[in-house]
Design a protein around this motif. Structure first.
Motif, PDB file in Angstrom:
ATOM      1  N   MET A 194       0.841  -1.200   0.000  1.00 25.19           N
ATOM      2  CA  MET A 194       0.000   0.000   0.000  1.00 25.19           C
ATOM      3  C   MET A 194       0.872   1.244   0.000  1.00 25.19           C
ATOM      4  O   MET A 194       1.918   1.289   0.643  1.00 25.19           O
ATOM      5  CB  MET A 194      -0.933   0.022   1.206  1.00 25.19           C
ATOM      6  N   ARG A 195       0.396   2.248  -0.722  1.00 24.66           N
ATOM      7  CA  ARG A 195       1.043   3.557  -0.675  1.00 24.66           C
ATOM      8  C   ARG A 195      -0.028   4.594  -0.351  1.00 24.66           C
ATOM      9  O   ARG A 195      -1.105   4.600  -0.954  1.00 24.66           O
ATOM     10  CB  ARG A 195       1.695   3.891  -2.014  1.00 24.66           C
ATOM     11  N   LYS A 222      -7.341  -1.903   0.296  1.00 26.73           N
ATOM     12  CA  LYS A 222      -7.103  -1.132  -0.914  1.00 26.73           C
ATOM     13  C   LYS A 222      -5.621  -1.172  -1.288  1.00 26.73           C
ATOM     14  O   LYS A 222      -4.772  -1.635  -0.528  1.00 26.73           O
ATOM     15  CB  LYS A 222      -7.546   0.322  -0.716  1.00 26.73           C
ATOM     16  N   GLY A 223      -5.325  -0.644  -2.470  1.00 28.40           N
ATOM     17  CA  GLY A 223      -3.937  -0.558  -2.901  1.00 28.40           C
ATOM     18  C   GLY A 223      -3.329   0.772  -2.530  1.00 28.40           C
ATOM     19  O   GLY A 223      -2.648   0.900  -1.511  1.00 28.40           O
ATOM     20  N   ASN A 224      -3.600   1.804  -3.321  1.00 31.22           N
ATOM     21  CA  ASN A 224      -3.022   3.126  -3.083  1.00 31.22           C
ATOM     22  C   ASN A 224      -4.107   4.139  -2.760  1.00 31.22           C
ATOM     23  O   ASN A 224      -5.194   4.104  -3.332  1.00 31.22           O
ATOM     24  CB  ASN A 224      -2.243   3.586  -4.318  1.00 31.22           C
ATOM     25  N   ILE A 263       6.123  -2.927   3.345  1.00 28.43           N
ATOM     26  CA  ILE A 263       4.710  -3.296   3.299  1.00 28.43           C
ATOM     27  C   ILE A 263       3.842  -2.099   2.946  1.00 28.43           C
ATOM     28  O   ILE A 263       2.848  -2.226   2.234  1.00 28.43           O
ATOM     29  CB  ILE A 263       4.277  -3.892   4.652  1.00 28.43           C
ATOM     30  N   ALA A 264       4.192  -0.944   3.462  1.00 30.78           N
ATOM     31  CA  ALA A 264       3.400   0.264   3.217  1.00 30.78           C
ATOM     32  C   ALA A 264       4.322   1.474   3.148  1.00 30.78           C
ATOM     33  O   ALA A 264       5.341   1.528   3.834  1.00 30.78           O
ATOM     34  CB  ALA A 264       2.352   0.456   4.304  1.00 30.78           C
ATOM     35  N   LYS A 265       3.955   2.424   2.306  1.00 33.17           N
ATOM     36  CA  LYS A 265       4.684   3.679   2.197  1.00 33.17           C
ATOM     37  C   LYS A 265       3.731   4.837   2.449  1.00 33.17           C
ATOM     38  O   LYS A 265       2.585   4.800   2.012  1.00 33.17           O
ATOM     39  CB  LYS A 265       5.278   3.852   0.803  1.00 33.17           C
ATOM     40  N   VAL A 266       4.219   5.847   3.139  1.00 33.65           N
ATOM     41  CA  VAL A 266       3.468   7.093   3.297  1.00 33.65           C
ATOM     42  C   VAL A 266       4.349   8.218   2.763  1.00 33.65           C
ATOM     43  O   VAL A 266       5.502   8.362   3.179  1.00 33.65           O
ATOM     44  CB  VAL A 266       3.106   7.362   4.770  1.00 33.65           C
ATOM     45  N   ARG A 267       3.808   8.987   1.841  1.00 34.92           N
ATOM     46  CA  ARG A 267       4.537  10.111   1.279  1.00 34.92           C
ATOM     47  C   ARG A 267       3.726  11.387   1.510  1.00 34.92           C
ATOM     48  O   ARG A 267       2.525  11.418   1.231  1.00 34.92           O
ATOM     49  CB  ARG A 267       4.799   9.906  -0.210  1.00 34.92           C
TER      50      ARG A 267
END
Length: 234
Positions: free
Chosen positions: A1-2, A104-106, A30-34
């Motif tokens: 996930m992003r 969800k994905g992104n 596993i997950a990115k937060v930008r």
């Protein structure tokens, strides 16, 4: 996930995503937060992103153009399942919504600020509007961090114990039961004997009854229509 978060105050989001479970999710891939500074998408020399509301009144409104540019730029790089707007008049966030979004994905999360965003943003680009409660914050940044945390911790592999998130409060519509750890007695206060018995079926029954009892005491609204009218007072 992003998860891409759009904000006019990116500094508010530096702390929550650089520690604890959210940092672990990033390190594991596993997950990115930008976080994206909306001012970077301003067409004005002074990086203005807000203006006075038509019709007058106090407070500034975030303009359409920089928000549209940021969202369209992100969408040009990848597909997104939802574009979420954090706003006090959105649907109240709960565990069921967190469960749904964790699949969800992104995601894009737009943080409201000042008096909010131009209504045309909501009409054209926003797929879901979320509130974390019936109160108003200075902006949507802290609310976005809450939503991101609640979502990411549910993704398999983020927590060390895969079943931990599934036993949290609200997952089954009930508050979680009391929990205890060592020592078994402290200043005369003892851990319930059943939890020390080793009989898992009895422990499960105790926990369920304790959950119902706590929910009745603290959030009786959660029990409506569940048919849990028995005596769980012991």
């Amino acid at each position: 996930m992003r998860i891409d978060i759009i904000t006019v105050v990116p500094g508010l989001l530096e702390g929550p995503f650089s520690h604890s479970i959210l940092k672990r999710a990033e390190d594991k891939g596993i997950a990115k937060v930008r976080v994206h500074n909306l001012r970077d998408y301003s067409s004005f020399k002074q990086k203005q992103v807000d203006d006075y509301a038509f019709g007058g009144g106090a407070g500034m409104v975030l303009m359409v153009d920089p928000i549209a540019k940021c969202i369209e730029f992100l969408k040009s790089e990848r597909e997104y399942d939802e574009v979420i707007y954090m706003t006090p008049d959105g649907k109240t966030f709960n565990q069921q919504m967190a469960n749904e979004l964790s699949l969800k994905g992104n995601l894009i999360i737009l943080c409201g600020h000042y008096k909010g965003v131009d209504e045309r943003v909501r009409q054209k680009w926003i797929s879901r509007e979320i509130s974390i409660g019936d109160f108003v914050l200075s902006g949507g940044e802290l609310a976005a961090a809450v939503v991101a945390d609640a979502i990411i911790r549910l993704i398999p592999g983020v927590l060390n114990d895969e079943t931990s998130a599934m036993t949290d409060s609200f997952q089954d519509g009930l508050l979680a039961p009391p929990v205890y750890t060592r020592p078994s007695e402290y200043e005369g206060m003892k851990v319930p004997e059943v939890l020390l018995s080793g009989h898992q079926s009895k422990i499960d029954s105790w926990r369920f009854e304790a959950s119902v009892r706590r929910t009745k005491e603290r959030r009786p609204d959660l029990l409506e229509g569940k048919g849990l009218e028995g005596d769980f007072s012991k």
